[in-house]
Design a protein around this motif. Sequence first.
Motif, PDB file in Angstrom:
ATOM      1  N   PRO A 139     -12.810  -5.015 -26.323  1.00  7.65           N
ATOM      2  CA  PRO A 139     -12.189  -3.790 -25.806  1.00  7.65           C
ATOM      3  C   PRO A 139     -10.946  -3.339 -26.579  1.00  7.65           C
ATOM      4  N   ARG A 140     -10.174  -4.288 -27.144  1.00  5.47           N
ATOM      5  CA  ARG A 140      -8.978  -3.886 -27.890  1.00  5.47           C
ATOM      6  C   ARG A 140      -9.337  -3.213 -29.215  1.00  5.47           C
ATOM      7  N   GLU A 141     -10.591  -3.356 -29.638  1.00  2.00           N
ATOM      8  CA  GLU A 141     -11.049  -2.711 -30.868  1.00  2.00           C
ATOM      9  C   GLU A 141     -11.795  -1.414 -30.594  1.00  2.00           C
ATOM     10  N   CYS A 142     -12.039  -1.113 -29.339  1.00  2.00           N
ATOM     11  CA  CYS A 142     -12.772   0.103 -28.979  1.00  2.00           C
ATOM     12  C   CYS A 142     -11.831   1.284 -28.822  1.00  2.00           C
ATOM     13  N   PHE A 143     -12.415   2.455 -28.741  1.00  2.00           N
ATOM     14  CA  PHE A 143     -11.674   3.650 -28.369  1.00  2.00           C
ATOM     15  C   PHE A 143     -11.643   3.749 -26.837  1.00  2.00           C
ATOM     16  N   TRP A 144     -10.568   4.334 -26.326  1.00  2.00           N
ATOM     17  CA  TRP A 144     -10.399   4.575 -24.899  1.00  2.00           C
ATOM     18  C   TRP A 144     -10.076   6.053 -24.699  1.00  2.00           C
ATOM     19  N   TYR A 145     -10.259   6.509 -23.487  1.00  2.00           N
ATOM     20  CA  TYR A 145      -9.781   7.857 -23.159  1.00  2.00           C
ATOM     21  C   TYR A 145      -8.910   7.786 -21.903  1.00  2.00           C
ATOM     22  N   LEU A 146      -8.042   8.754 -21.777  1.00  2.00           N
ATOM     23  CA  LEU A 146      -7.063   8.797 -20.694  1.00  2.00           C
ATOM     24  C   LEU A 146      -7.570   9.730 -19.602  1.00  2.00           C
ATOM     25  N   GLU A 147      -7.902   9.155 -18.457  1.00  2.00           N
ATOM     26  CA  GLU A 147      -8.459   9.968 -17.382  1.00  2.00           C
ATOM     27  C   GLU A 147      -7.389  10.790 -16.673  1.00  2.00           C
ATOM     28  N   ASP A 148      -6.241  10.211 -16.410  1.00  2.00           N
ATOM     29  CA  ASP A 148      -5.156  10.956 -15.789  1.00  2.00           C
ATOM     30  C   ASP A 148      -3.836  10.314 -16.187  1.00  2.00           C
ATOM     31  N   VAL A 149      -2.770  11.101 -16.110  1.00  2.00           N
ATOM     32  CA  VAL A 149      -1.420  10.646 -16.421  1.00  2.00           C
ATOM     33  C   VAL A 149      -0.576  10.759 -15.168  1.00  2.00           C
ATOM     34  N   VAL A 150       0.087   9.689 -14.800  1.00  2.00           N
ATOM     35  CA  VAL A 150       0.954   9.673 -13.622  1.00  2.00           C
ATOM     36  C   VAL A 150       2.408   9.855 -14.003  1.00  2.00           C
ATOM     37  N   SER A 151       2.862   9.135 -15.031  1.00  2.00           N
ATOM     38  CA  SER A 151       4.265   9.186 -15.431  1.00  2.00           C
ATOM     39  C   SER A 151       4.371   9.044 -16.937  1.00  2.00           C
ATOM     40  N   ILE A 152       5.461   9.570 -17.479  1.00  2.00           N
ATOM     41  CA  ILE A 152       5.786   9.429 -18.895  1.00  2.00           C
ATOM     42  C   ILE A 152       7.228   8.950 -18.979  1.00  2.00           C
ATOM     43  N   PHE A 153       7.464   7.888 -19.740  1.00  2.00           N
ATOM     44  CA  PHE A 153       8.784   7.263 -19.807  1.00  2.00           C
ATOM     45  C   PHE A 153       9.303   7.279 -21.241  1.00  2.00           C
ATOM     46  N   PRO A 154      10.615   7.456 -21.409  1.00  2.00           N
ATOM     47  CA  PRO A 154      11.193   7.262 -22.746  1.00  2.00           C
ATOM     48  C   PRO A 154      11.237   5.780 -23.092  1.00  2.00           C
ATOM     49  N   SER A 155      11.432   5.485 -24.356  1.00  2.00           N
ATOM     50  CA  SER A 155      11.400   4.090 -24.798  1.00  2.00           C
ATOM     51  C   SER A 155      12.544   3.270 -24.225  1.00  2.00           C
ATOM     52  N   PHE A 156      13.641   3.932 -23.831  1.00  2.00           N
ATOM     53  CA  PHE A 156      14.809   3.207 -23.327  1.00  2.00           C
ATOM     54  C   PHE A 156      14.833   3.159 -21.801  1.00  2.00           C
ATOM     55  N   TYR A 157      13.723   3.382 -21.143  1.00  2.00           N
ATOM     56  CA  TYR A 157      13.689   3.453 -19.684  1.00  2.00           C
ATOM     57  C   TYR A 157      14.282   2.189 -19.068  1.00  2.00           C
ATOM     58  N   ALA A 158      15.143   2.374 -18.083  1.00  2.00           N
ATOM     59  CA  ALA A 158      15.787   1.254 -17.386  1.00  2.00           C
ATOM     60  C   ALA A 158      16.050   1.674 -15.949  1.00  2.00           C
ATOM     61  N   GLU A 159      16.178   0.685 -15.074  1.00  2.00           N
ATOM     62  CA  GLU A 159      16.432   0.930 -13.660  1.00  2.00           C
ATOM     63  C   GLU A 159      17.681   0.191 -13.229  1.00  2.00           C
ATOM     64  N   SER A 160      18.301   0.692 -12.176  1.00  2.00           N
ATOM     65  CA  SER A 160      19.510   0.084 -11.638  1.00  2.00           C
ATOM     66  C   SER A 160      19.330  -0.143 -10.146  1.00  2.00           C
ATOM     67  N   GLU A 161      19.980  -1.164  -9.656  1.00  2.00           N
ATOM     68  CA  GLU A 161      19.913  -1.454  -8.226  1.00  2.00           C
ATOM     69  C   GLU A 161      20.952  -0.676  -7.437  1.00  2.00           C
ATOM     70  N   VAL A 162      21.844   0.048  -8.110  1.00  2.00           N
ATOM     71  CA  VAL A 162      22.896   0.795  -7.423  1.00  2.00           C
ATOM     72  C   VAL A 162      22.315   2.087  -6.896  1.00  2.00           C
ATOM     73  N   GLU A 163      22.444   2.349  -5.624  1.00  2.00           N
ATOM     74  CA  GLU A 163      21.941   3.560  -4.986  1.00  2.00           C
ATOM     75  C   GLU A 163      23.100   4.524  -4.791  1.00  2.00           C
ATOM     76  N   ILE A 164      22.894   5.787  -5.194  1.00  2.00           N
ATOM     77  CA  ILE A 164      23.953   6.785  -5.133  1.00  2.00           C
ATOM     78  C   ILE A 164      23.513   7.924  -4.231  1.00  2.00           C
ATOM     79  N   ASP A 165      24.368   8.301  -3.296  1.00  2.00           N
ATOM     80  CA  ASP A 165      24.097   9.417  -2.395  1.00  2.00           C
ATOM     81  C   ASP A 165      24.812  10.635  -2.921  1.00  2.00           C
ATOM     82  N   LEU A 166      24.041  11.656  -3.304  1.00  2.00           N
ATOM     83  CA  LEU A 166      24.645  12.862  -3.870  1.00  2.00           C
ATOM     84  C   LEU A 166      25.365  13.698  -2.841  1.00  2.00           C
TER      85      LEU A 166
END
Length: 637
Positions: free
Chosen positions: A601-628
């Motif tokens: 399978p790693r040598e085969c072609f694949w197709y993308l059925e749907d996209v849920v999210s797109i992330f930048p390469s530096f994506y990071a998360e924080s545990e700090v919650e901020i109330d606007l």
Amino acid sequence: MAINPEFKKQSVSFHKTPGPKVLPPTFPPFPAVPHGATIIPFKDFTPYGYKRLITETGEEIEVDALGGFPTVKVLSDEEVVQRNKDRKRRRNAGQSADATGRIVPWWEEWEEGENSRTTSEPTELRKNLIDRVHQAADDFRVGRTWPPISSGVRTLWDHFRLYIGLLSSLPIYRKPRKSKGNTDMDCEGGGDASDNDDTPKAKQMNLNIIQDPLEQIAHPGKQLEPNEGEADIMAHLLETFLEDMEKSIKVFMSSYMRDKGLIWSDRNLFIAPTVLHFFLRFMQRNGVFAGFKTRTDNLNRAVVVAELAINELPSTARVARTLPGMFDAACKECWGYKGSLSMYIPTTLDSEDGCSGTDTPASSAVGTFEEALKADHAEIVSSDVVLDSLMAKEVLDDTFGADDGVNVSPPPVDDPWAAAITAGQNTTASWTDVKVDSLLTFLGPTQLPLTHTTGVVEFSTRKVKEIMLPEAISSIPDTPSTAVEQDLGSRFARVVLEPWVRTPTDELLDIVKPIITSSSRGAVIKDPFVDNIDLSDAHSPSDAYNPCRDDLTILIDTASVDCFHIGLGLCGTWVQIARCKDVESSITAIDQGTPLVSKHPRECFWYLEDVVSIFPSFYAESEVEIDLGQTTDNDDL
């Protein structure tokens, strides 16, 4: 009037006296006259005034008549009035034109004078790093002309100040009010802030740096400075920023903007990294962390992240408009849906046999809901036919009664909508049907549906590892499946994607380990996080597909190559384009161990059925919650 005899006139001494060290006056005694110089007594001085000269270029200038030095032009009353009008007219950045008449964008206007912008006082005078950041943020805001409120630049800047603990609520911007004793409001800064402005700001503000014509105030019932209950939270946020500015910038421009819904506007994807890039360089240039090498090095890395985000964040929106591509849609039209956005809620995150989880079909939940409705003798009407004229009449009759009159004015005779209703073309399906080109549109009379079918179906987040342009066919294929694959590789560009989650520690709130759906076909390793795999046996589980180790390749149109970059993250449903004989082999040998496939399978072609999210390469998360709290409201401007 009697004079107190005890009062004595204080004498002035120019000699050093004990006490606090002060700068002694220079004169007297007066210094000696320099050699060759003559000092003209004031009684002999004759004023010469000004005169006009013609330069070599033919320009007439005014100079001092004695020394011949050019004079500073003194504006006339009319010129002063016109200058003030121009300043009033141009209170926002991004509204001036260059010599060619082109409107200069706000970021180019900022860049033009950025090197001359400084803090109101040397940051070395403040030992507290928190005070330094407060001063830098205040000077950065007031020391430049901002674009209009509607541009959203101030909003992103305020979100960042809120995120790092410089504000406790988003402010309102308004025109400054004239205060007593200050009637000249046409200065560059537009006046000081009002007495009610509780903005955190540096002391001893240098009025020469003020260019922002607006002042910021809090929403009614809110305040910009934290109260006693919020002070600890804001201090923690600012300490977190100071501890690791690089990570804070990554979190703000990825998970924070996603959580607050800021990524759904294309302009925000450019504004946020651009404003932060200016601010970080402002701190870097003015030595905000001078004397703290670790902080300075971290700030330098944060600047690099902001530069990277200027290119990557806007590209996420372009990729979202590109994927799934037309070839992906044609494959989905050929082989049908293999996954659904509602399918990827695992019933058990960790099964007993170590599998990556199972998915719950959405149809079961829908069927249970419909059965409950039927049990209550409720009739289910499909949405595709609810707008049909006959069905709509039946619904109205059931609701109001056949004899009840409904005040609906008849449509005009020449109304095209009425003609569509009469012709029965008014169903929702006719409005929402999207034309999807088949594989024949791209490949012509291809054998792809005959030689290939769907194999492994995976829902996961992957990052772009390599981008390759189409390659010419260099060999004669020996099988029909090989010929089809060579044809695909010569028509489309290829994007190789590697797993984002390789170990359990890589999992985040928005990025979870891969899920193999129930429609998947093909051998998949049971424990994707296993490290010790026996590679000697070709029929061992090591030959099975590992979603946490193996790469996959998708096909994209060559015109979309510029939208992609290395490190871009894509979350969606990936479907393997497997050879039919490999899928049949995996089904017939299910009880005989992992079958040996002709193409992994790693040598085969694949197709993308749907996209849920797109992330930048530096994506990071924080545990700090901020109330606007409350959003910005500037309708009163």
